[in-house]
Design a protein around this motif. Structure first.
Motif, PDB file in Angstrom:
ATOM      1  N   GLU A   6      59.011  55.420  20.206  1.00  0.00           N
ATOM      2  CA  GLU A   6      57.794  55.917  19.527  1.00  0.00           C
ATOM      3  C   GLU A   6      57.630  57.422  19.709  1.00  0.00           C
ATOM      4  OE1 GLU A   6      54.274  53.900  21.029  1.00  0.00           O
ATOM      5  OE2 GLU A   6      55.251  52.019  20.430  1.00  0.00           O
ATOM      6  N   THR A   7      57.872  57.898  20.950  1.00  0.00           N
ATOM      7  CA  THR A   7      57.701  59.327  21.216  1.00  0.00           C
ATOM      8  C   THR A   7      58.692  60.147  20.396  1.00  0.00           C
ATOM      9  OG1 THR A   7      57.135  58.639  23.452  1.00  0.00           O
ATOM     10  CG2 THR A   7      57.366  60.990  23.097  1.00  0.00           C
ATOM     11  N   LEU A   8      59.934  59.657  20.329  1.00  0.00           N
ATOM     12  CA  LEU A   8      60.956  60.349  19.537  1.00  0.00           C
ATOM     13  C   LEU A   8      60.559  60.349  18.062  1.00  0.00           C
ATOM     14  CD1 LEU A   8      63.894  61.605  19.513  1.00  0.00           C
ATOM     15  CD2 LEU A   8      64.675  59.309  18.904  1.00  0.00           C
ATOM     16  N   GLN A   9      60.102  59.193  17.608  1.00  0.00           N
ATOM     17  CA  GLN A   9      59.713  59.051  16.200  1.00  0.00           C
ATOM     18  C   GLN A   9      58.571  60.011  15.857  1.00  0.00           C
ATOM     19  OE1 GLN A   9      58.340  55.088  15.320  1.00  0.00           O
ATOM     20  NE2 GLN A   9      57.723  55.649  13.241  1.00  0.00           N
ATOM     21  N   GLN A  10      57.592  60.093  16.778  1.00  0.00           N
ATOM     22  CA  GLN A  10      56.452  60.996  16.527  1.00  0.00           C
ATOM     23  C   GLN A  10      56.895  62.452  16.539  1.00  0.00           C
ATOM     24  OE1 GLN A  10      53.769  59.706  19.567  1.00  0.00           O
ATOM     25  NE2 GLN A  10      53.217  57.853  18.443  1.00  0.00           N
ATOM     26  N   LYS A  11      57.768  62.782  17.493  1.00  0.00           N
ATOM     27  CA  LYS A  11      58.282  64.156  17.597  1.00  0.00           C
ATOM     28  C   LYS A  11      58.989  64.553  16.296  1.00  0.00           C
ATOM     29  CE  LYS A  11      61.406  66.454  20.867  1.00  0.00           C
ATOM     30  NZ  LYS A  11      60.835  67.685  21.330  1.00  0.00           N
ATOM     31  N   LEU A  12      59.778  63.624  15.760  1.00  0.00           N
ATOM     32  CA  LEU A  12      60.536  63.934  14.544  1.00  0.00           C
ATOM     33  C   LEU A  12      59.717  63.710  13.268  1.00  0.00           C
ATOM     34  CD1 LEU A  12      63.925  62.179  15.461  1.00  0.00           C
ATOM     35  CD2 LEU A  12      63.484  64.628  15.478  1.00  0.00           C
ATOM     36  N   LYS A  13      58.626  62.950  13.412  1.00  0.00           N
ATOM     37  CA  LYS A  13      57.775  62.585  12.258  1.00  0.00           C
ATOM     38  C   LYS A  13      58.548  61.731  11.231  1.00  0.00           C
ATOM     39  CE  LYS A  13      54.537  66.440  12.607  1.00  0.00           C
ATOM     40  NZ  LYS A  13      55.151  67.223  13.682  1.00  0.00           N
ATOM     41  N   VAL A  14      59.121  60.655  11.728  1.00  0.00           N
ATOM     42  CA  VAL A  14      59.838  59.709  10.853  1.00  0.00           C
ATOM     43  C   VAL A  14      58.940  58.492  10.615  1.00  0.00           C
ATOM     44  CG1 VAL A  14      61.902  58.254  10.613  1.00  0.00           C
ATOM     45  CG2 VAL A  14      62.053  60.433  11.812  1.00  0.00           C
ATOM     46  N   ASP A  15      58.875  58.025   9.352  1.00  0.00           N
ATOM     47  CA  ASP A  15      58.028  56.867   9.030  1.00  0.00           C
ATOM     48  C   ASP A  15      58.506  55.602   9.743  1.00  0.00           C
ATOM     49  OD1 ASP A  15      56.715  58.536   7.331  1.00  0.00           O
ATOM     50  OD2 ASP A  15      57.813  57.862   5.531  1.00  0.00           O
ATOM     51  N   ASP A  16      57.524  54.718  10.030  1.00  0.00           N
ATOM     52  CA  ASP A  16      57.821  53.459  10.748  1.00  0.00           C
ATOM     53  C   ASP A  16      58.926  52.638  10.092  1.00  0.00           C
ATOM     54  OD1 ASP A  16      55.807  54.053  12.424  1.00  0.00           O
ATOM     55  OD2 ASP A  16      54.435  52.468  11.767  1.00  0.00           O
ATOM     56  N   ASP A  17      58.854  52.537   8.745  1.00  0.00           N
ATOM     57  CA  ASP A  17      59.790  51.621   8.081  1.00  0.00           C
ATOM     58  C   ASP A  17      61.234  52.135   8.076  1.00  0.00           C
ATOM     59  OD1 ASP A  17      59.245  53.689   6.384  1.00  0.00           O
ATOM     60  OD2 ASP A  17      59.137  52.458   4.569  1.00  0.00           O
ATOM     61  N   LYS A  18      61.434  53.358   8.587  1.00  0.00           N
ATOM     62  CA  LYS A  18      62.806  53.881   8.651  1.00  0.00           C
ATOM     63  C   LYS A  18      63.423  53.707  10.043  1.00  0.00           C
ATOM     64  CE  LYS A  18      62.301  57.456   5.142  1.00  0.00           C
ATOM     65  NZ  LYS A  18      62.370  58.911   4.897  1.00  0.00           N
ATOM     66  N   VAL A  19      62.629  53.219  10.987  1.00  0.00           N
ATOM     67  CA  VAL A  19      63.112  53.164  12.372  1.00  0.00           C
ATOM     68  C   VAL A  19      63.571  51.748  12.717  1.00  0.00           C
ATOM     69  CG1 VAL A  19      62.563  53.648  14.782  1.00  0.00           C
ATOM     70  CG2 VAL A  19      61.445  54.954  12.970  1.00  0.00           C
ATOM     71  N   MET A  20      64.814  51.636  13.136  1.00  0.00           N
ATOM     72  CA  MET A  20      65.362  50.332  13.521  1.00  0.00           C
ATOM     73  C   MET A  20      64.966  50.013  14.959  1.00  0.00           C
ATOM     74  SD  MET A  20      67.105  47.728  12.768  1.00  0.00           S
ATOM     75  CE  MET A  20      67.516  46.342  13.812  1.00  0.00           C
ATOM     76  N   ILE A  21      64.277  48.903  15.137  1.00  0.00           N
ATOM     77  CA  ILE A  21      63.870  48.496  16.488  1.00  0.00           C
ATOM     78  C   ILE A  21      64.262  47.031  16.700  1.00  0.00           C
ATOM     79  CG2 ILE A  21      61.917  48.150  18.072  1.00  0.00           C
ATOM     80  CD1 ILE A  21      60.517  50.467  16.729  1.00  0.00           C
ATOM     81  N   ASN A  22      65.051  46.777  17.729  1.00  0.00           N
ATOM     82  CA  ASN A  22      65.338  45.380  18.092  1.00  0.00           C
ATOM     83  C   ASN A  22      65.277  45.170  19.598  1.00  0.00           C
ATOM     84  OD1 ASN A  22      67.727  46.548  18.870  1.00  0.00           O
ATOM     85  ND2 ASN A  22      69.018  45.440  17.428  1.00  0.00           N
ATOM     86  N   ILE A  23      64.670  46.128  20.296  1.00  0.00           N
ATOM     87  CA  ILE A  23      64.571  46.038  21.765  1.00  0.00           C
ATOM     88  C   ILE A  23      63.817  44.782  22.190  1.00  0.00           C
ATOM     89  CG2 ILE A  23      62.477  47.492  21.888  1.00  0.00           C
ATOM     90  CD1 ILE A  23      63.583  48.564  24.567  1.00  0.00           C
ATOM     91  N   ASN A  24      62.876  44.328  21.359  1.00  0.00           N
ATOM     92  CA  ASN A  24      62.117  43.114  21.674  1.00  0.00           C
ATOM     93  C   ASN A  24      63.033  41.903  21.876  1.00  0.00           C
ATOM     94  OD1 ASN A  24      62.582  43.666  18.884  1.00  0.00           O
ATOM     95  ND2 ASN A  24      61.288  41.947  18.334  1.00  0.00           N
ATOM     96  N   LYS A  25      64.152  41.865  21.140  1.00  0.00           N
ATOM     97  CA  LYS A  25      65.044  40.695  21.206  1.00  0.00           C
ATOM     98  C   LYS A  25      66.123  40.807  22.282  1.00  0.00           C
ATOM     99  CE  LYS A  25      66.333  40.909  16.789  1.00  0.00           C
ATOM    100  NZ  LYS A  25      67.011  40.542  15.549  1.00  0.00           N
ATOM    101  N   TYR A  26      66.572  42.057  22.532  1.00  0.00           N
ATOM    102  CA  TYR A  26      67.773  42.209  23.357  1.00  0.00           C
ATOM    103  C   TYR A  26      67.597  43.063  24.609  1.00  0.00           C
ATOM    104  CZ  TYR A  26      69.689  40.710  18.859  1.00  0.00           C
ATOM    105  OH  TYR A  26      69.936  40.028  17.703  1.00  0.00           O
ATOM    106  N   GLY A  27      66.468  43.766  24.774  1.00  0.00           N
ATOM    107  CA  GLY A  27      66.349  44.703  25.882  1.00  0.00           C
ATOM    108  C   GLY A  27      67.333  45.849  25.705  1.00  0.00           C
ATOM    109  N   ASN A  28      67.661  46.499  26.824  1.00  0.00           N
ATOM    110  CA  ASN A  28      68.586  47.628  26.786  1.00  0.00           C
ATOM    111  C   ASN A  28      70.006  47.099  27.013  1.00  0.00           C
ATOM    112  OD1 ASN A  28      70.092  49.930  27.224  1.00  0.00           O
ATOM    113  ND2 ASN A  28      68.668  50.848  28.678  1.00  0.00           N
ATOM    114  N   THR A  29      70.831  47.170  25.986  1.00  0.00           N
ATOM    115  CA  THR A  29      72.217  46.702  26.119  1.00  0.00           C
ATOM    116  C   THR A  29      73.183  47.887  26.241  1.00  0.00           C
ATOM    117  OG1 THR A  29      72.438  46.533  23.717  1.00  0.00           O
ATOM    118  CG2 THR A  29      71.819  44.519  24.887  1.00  0.00           C
TER     119      THR A  29
END
Ligand code: UT7
Length: 359
Positions: free
Chosen positions: A257-280
């Motif tokens: 989120e912090t990176l996304q806010q810093k860069l000002k990238v829209d939510d729908d462009k950010v790939m997030i799957n940490i909820n399913k896999y944690g840090n791999t």
């Protein structure tokens, strides 16, 4: 001028799922803390080793590229959890793929490892030294976990991702990248007591735990990934609006989120799957890239930005131009590697050992 297009993508996610509630049955933690502080809800526990996970992702990537293992000139595996110290993991992957010619090497740069490996393979294709490469990120992170340490035990998971690179005249694939390392902080994230640093004759060998200073890494991660991404954008002469998909390393949803806010990238462009896999770790970026393609986030000609950081403290960012094809050439029915055991059963011995050591 040669480029290195990504023509195949694959992943392997072990079937046994360890939930936050499972962790709370033997550790002073809870789903609320883990999910709000990290974004993680589940992680996978592998019953097979790193080379086998690599091979399953690689087979899928090869099928989707319409290639056979014999077509590949080079196999690079980014991992910090190799099956053995010697020989490397890549040579085992080649053996499991049933072929015998390609160059094989591993890259050790922790969570940044896949981007490091992709840069290395891309450069060799662009130099004309290699025509086709398999680049894999694979980790069995849970092998390193001390199940008595709640600060690290909740964060990591197992899995793998792979891409096939092929030489092309078109300006596709990794077009810009920046990799680096903040070694002044190399001691804040490490697995000690292994390698020539250890006393070989100490018996029994000391525990192989992940030691880290989470909040300090958090700060440096945001700074490092932000700067690397901005540098790549600037070198590629791209504006933030030109980014179609952002694939950040998945270590903590708040870092993303912090990176996304810093860069000002829209939510729908950010790939997030940490909820399913944690840090791999090194598997994170190829796994997320693969899912981004599968989910239709990656459209023909997409501009993809990716950034990572990890032990070292290594950091990396890259700009990838996707080609026209976003559908597989061949379908691949992954041998699902059925696992009889639940995640709790898979970690039972390690857990008992760790909890006993705590008393
Ligand atoms: O990819 C490279 C590796 N990745 C990382 O290193 C991740 C970077 N760091 C982070 O993601 C975050 O720093 C963490 C998730 C590790 C920790 O989050 P935080 O918001 O920085 O928490 P904290 O370490 O400042 O701890 C806050 C509190 C502490 O309690 P006290 O001292 O305030 O009473 C911890 O003991 O949270 C406690 N805590 C937990 N509580 C419940 C730490 N881990 C847990 C836990 N469950 N699992």
């Amino acid at each position: 001028m040669q480029y290195a297009e990504i023509t195949g993508w694959g992943k392997y996610t072990p079937p046994s799922i360890l939930t936050n509630d499972d962790l709370a049955t033997f550790m002073d933690t809870n789903d609320e803390w883990i999910s709000t502080r990290t974004g993680i809800r589940n992680r996978r526990i592998s019953h097979i080793n790193t080379a086998e996970m690599s091979t399953l992702a690689a087979k899928q990537a090869l099928a989707r590229a319409g290639l056979q293992a014999d077509d590949i000139d080079m196999i690079v595996v980014a991992t910090c959890t190799p099956d053995l110290l010697v020989p490397n993991t890549a040579s085992r992957v080649q053996q499991l793929l049933g072929t015998n010619q390609a160059a094989c090497y591993d890259v050790s740069a922790a969570c940044s490892g896949f981007i490091y490996a992709l840069q290395s393979a891309t450069a060799q294709i662009r130099m004309g030294m290699v025509k086709r490469a398999l680049v894999i990120g694979a980790e069995r992170m849970t092998w390193f976990i001390n199940w008595a340490k709640r600060d690290t035990a909740v964060l990591f998971g197992d899995g793998s991702g792979a891409v096939v690179l092929e030489a092309t005249d078109q300006p596709l694939g990794m077009l810009e990248s920046k990799i680096g390392c903040d070694s002044s902080a190399r001691d804040i994230l490490k697995v000690s007591n292994f390698g020539t640093d250890m006393d070989r004759y100490v018996s029994p060998p000391s525990a192989l735990d992940i030691d880290f200073e989470g909040p300090e890494i958090f700060k440096r991660a945001v700074r490092g990934m932000g700067r690397a991404t901005e540098a790549v954008l600037s070198n590629a002469k791209l504006a933030v609006d030109d980014i179609d998909v952002l694939i950040p390393h998945q270590a903590n949803a708040r870092i993303i989120e912090t990176l996304q806010q810093k860069l000002k990238v829209d939510d729908d462009k950010v790939m997030i799957n940490i909820n399913k896999y944690g840090n791999t770790s090194a598997a994170t970026i190829p796994l997320a890239l693969c899912e981004a393609v599968e989910q239709g986030m990656v459209k023909p000609g997409a501009n993809i930005m990716s950034a990572a950081f990890g032990a070292g403290l290594t950091w990396a960012a890259t700009y990838i131009k996707w080609g026209e094809r976003v559908t597989p050439i061949n379908d691949y029915q992954q041998e699902q590697q059925h696992c009889e055991q639940t995640a709790m059963q898979l970690i039972a011995v390690a857990k008992e050992h760790c909890l006993k050591g705590q008393q």
